[in-house]
Design an enzyme around this catalytic site. Structure first.
Site, PDB file in Angstrom:
ATOM      1  N   GLU B 129       0.830  -1.206   0.000  1.00 58.75           N
ATOM      2  CA  GLU B 129       0.000   0.000   0.000  1.00 58.75           C
ATOM      3  C   GLU B 129       0.867   1.260   0.000  1.00 58.75           C
ATOM      4  O   GLU B 129       0.530   2.262  -0.651  1.00 58.75           O
ATOM      5  CB  GLU B 129      -0.923  -0.024   1.228  1.00 58.75           C
ATOM      6  CG  GLU B 129      -1.825   1.175   1.425  1.00 58.75           C
ATOM      7  CD  GLU B 129      -3.001   1.205   0.473  1.00 58.75           C
ATOM      8  OE1 GLU B 129      -2.775   1.194  -0.738  1.00 58.75           O
ATOM      9  OE2 GLU B 129      -4.160   1.253   0.969  1.00 58.75           O
ATOM     10  N   THR B 182      -3.440  12.829  -4.705  1.00 55.56           N
ATOM     11  CA  THR B 182      -3.247  12.536  -3.289  1.00 55.56           C
ATOM     12  C   THR B 182      -2.574  13.708  -2.579  1.00 55.56           C
ATOM     13  O   THR B 182      -2.957  14.096  -1.472  1.00 55.56           O
ATOM     14  CB  THR B 182      -2.376  11.277  -3.119  1.00 55.56           C
ATOM     15  OG1 THR B 182      -2.968  10.220  -3.869  1.00 55.56           O
ATOM     16  CG2 THR B 182      -2.306  10.845  -1.666  1.00 55.56           C
TER      17      THR B 182
END
Lengths: 307, 307
Positions: B129, B182
């Site tokens: 991740e 992000t």
């Protein structure tokens, strides 16, 4: 219907670590006693106060103000006399004013045939509590009325959530007899906090609620961490860190400031550990010139009650 | 022992309103499929990727990096081939990279006879991740592996709490096909927040955990309020307020940003309401030039599984 009842109105702990300003719980070995009497003479009359020197005028007395709030709302065809036998020292941080505020309305409600539910009783009590603390809050009132642990989700509208807790959860309290001024305890809090700390706090608080539901003492212990308020307010309590360390070393699950202090609460799994914690933390103040009281109590699941 | 398994690796929702950064849940109508095959040839080899254009080099692929983390830890006398059939669009905000990260380690763990528990699998997945999100977090990984709702109490040490939820809780998701960087979603967050807002947030979060435990849909609804992050990040999603309003007017219990967006999740009591919410929020983007997908799903209590 009986015209007179005697009540045990319990001490309570608010600002439970990561649950600052929203979580509280109820004690059962310390509390005030009150007698509430229905009279033909209208109005609210405080007829006796023992234990501490508090005003008799209803408008100036916490128990009187909350009684008047309910009295004005229901406008009954009678009056009430209130006797207050105070055991909880005002300013100790374990809900002294809240015990007075809830006692009168709980007693009147019983004598009137229970027209109001627990949330409504809390709402009336807020008025009395506000006299003592100069702001409206229900952190001590809610656990006194509902018993057990309570989460005050919101004040407007008032929403109180009773939170379950495991049977073997005991509390040890130490009350060092120093004065903490409410104004100072408030002023020492930051207006802004780091987002990262806030996230840690709600992770801990959510975990604490989950731990109370599941009866997971280990999780309760790991969740009892206040990264926001304790670092500031603990400075106002001499030997706070020493007390906390002694408690944890004696097996306590965690510790925190009770209300805005100066009392400190600790949780233990079982009464034996709670008593050992009492001995250990007593030694901390025993080595100083600060006088102190201690209490060991089960979580009081019932709350305020007729005796 | 079987040398090959096929896996359904589910989409997930993180940053659940007041549970920002700690609470997530698992979906069941959308997810990737993966085939994991034990081979005599050592190492991790990605042999097939369908659906989206992603790197085949294990060190550059999310599924590969988490697989390598586990492979290096256990150093087995075999290798693994990974086939990825991707349905969850990268960047949609419903855990696309997490599905890849958990799929490889879950599959390898099954083929090796389950040497690792769910928390350990989550720990390996964090490495994968991190490749996608440039930071270590488990908000989507934990619900994918544990199923249901999960509270990530802490990352170091990693502690994941599975939170129960009522049976009739349904999710409607809308994914407007816009890109949110992000970096921008992070930069828009304040570093400091008002203490009063933080208290409101943890009151809501504790109430949400209590509501999930007690199956109180009304309380879940009243608790789904994010006063800290949503006011900032919702600005990055066109028509966010319109979608939320339409959802609530159609009977949704609440709504919030899924992950860092652009997907928006809503909760409903029952599938019928969830479908009506789908129709209502589809109309919002239907009146614009923004393409979108929608999903209706039960909370997936099982999480990632062999199919």
């Amino acid at each position: 219907m009986n015209n007179e009842i005697k009540i045990f109105s319990p001490a309570t702990v608010a600002n439970v670590a990561c649950g600052f300003d929203v979580l509280g719980f109820c004690l059962d070995t310390i509390g005030d006693e009150m007698v509430i009497r229905k009279t033909s003479k209208k109005g609210i009359h405080i007829t006796k106060i023992e234990g501490f020197d508090l005003p008799y005028e209803a408008e100036l007395n916490v128990a009187g103000v909350s009684a008047l709030a309910m009295y004005d709302a229901i406008q009954p065809d009678c009056g009430f006399e209130i006797e207050i036998y105070k055991n909880i020292k005002p300013g100790s941080g374990i809900g002294s004013s809240a015990a007075s505020a809830v006692g009168s309305v709980f007693g009147m409600n019983e004598l009137l045939g229970k027209p109001y539910n627990k949330t409504e009783l809390t709402q009336f009590s807020i008025k009395g509590e506000a006299l003592a603390s100069q702001c409206e809050h229900a952190d001590n009132l809610a656990p006194a009325i509902f018993g057990g642990f309570t989460l005050v989700k919101s004040l407007s509208p008032l929403e109180v959530l009773p939170i379950p807790s495991p049977d073997n959860l005991y509390v040890t309290i130490i009350h060092p007899q120093i004065e903490i001024k409410t104004a100072e305890a408030r002023a020492i809090l930051p207006k802004q906090v780091a987002l990262q700390d806030a996230i840690t706090q709600w992770a801990n608080f959510g975990s604490l609620i989950h731990g109370l539901h599941t009866g997971d003492y280990g999780l309760i212990s790991r969740s009892l961490d206040d990264v926001i308020v304790e670092p500031h307010r603990s400075k106002l309590i001499p030997y706070y860190n020493e007390v906390k360390t002694a408690a944890l070393q004696s097996g306590a699950l965690g510790a925190g400031i009770s209300g805005s202090g100066p009392s400190i609460f600790t949780f233990s799994n079982g009464i034996e550990t709670a008593k050992q914690v009492e001995i250990a933390i007593s030694k901390v103040y025993g080595n100083t010139t600060i006088a102190f009281d201690t209490y060991v109590s089960k979580i009081n699941a019932e709350g305020i009650k007729i005796i």
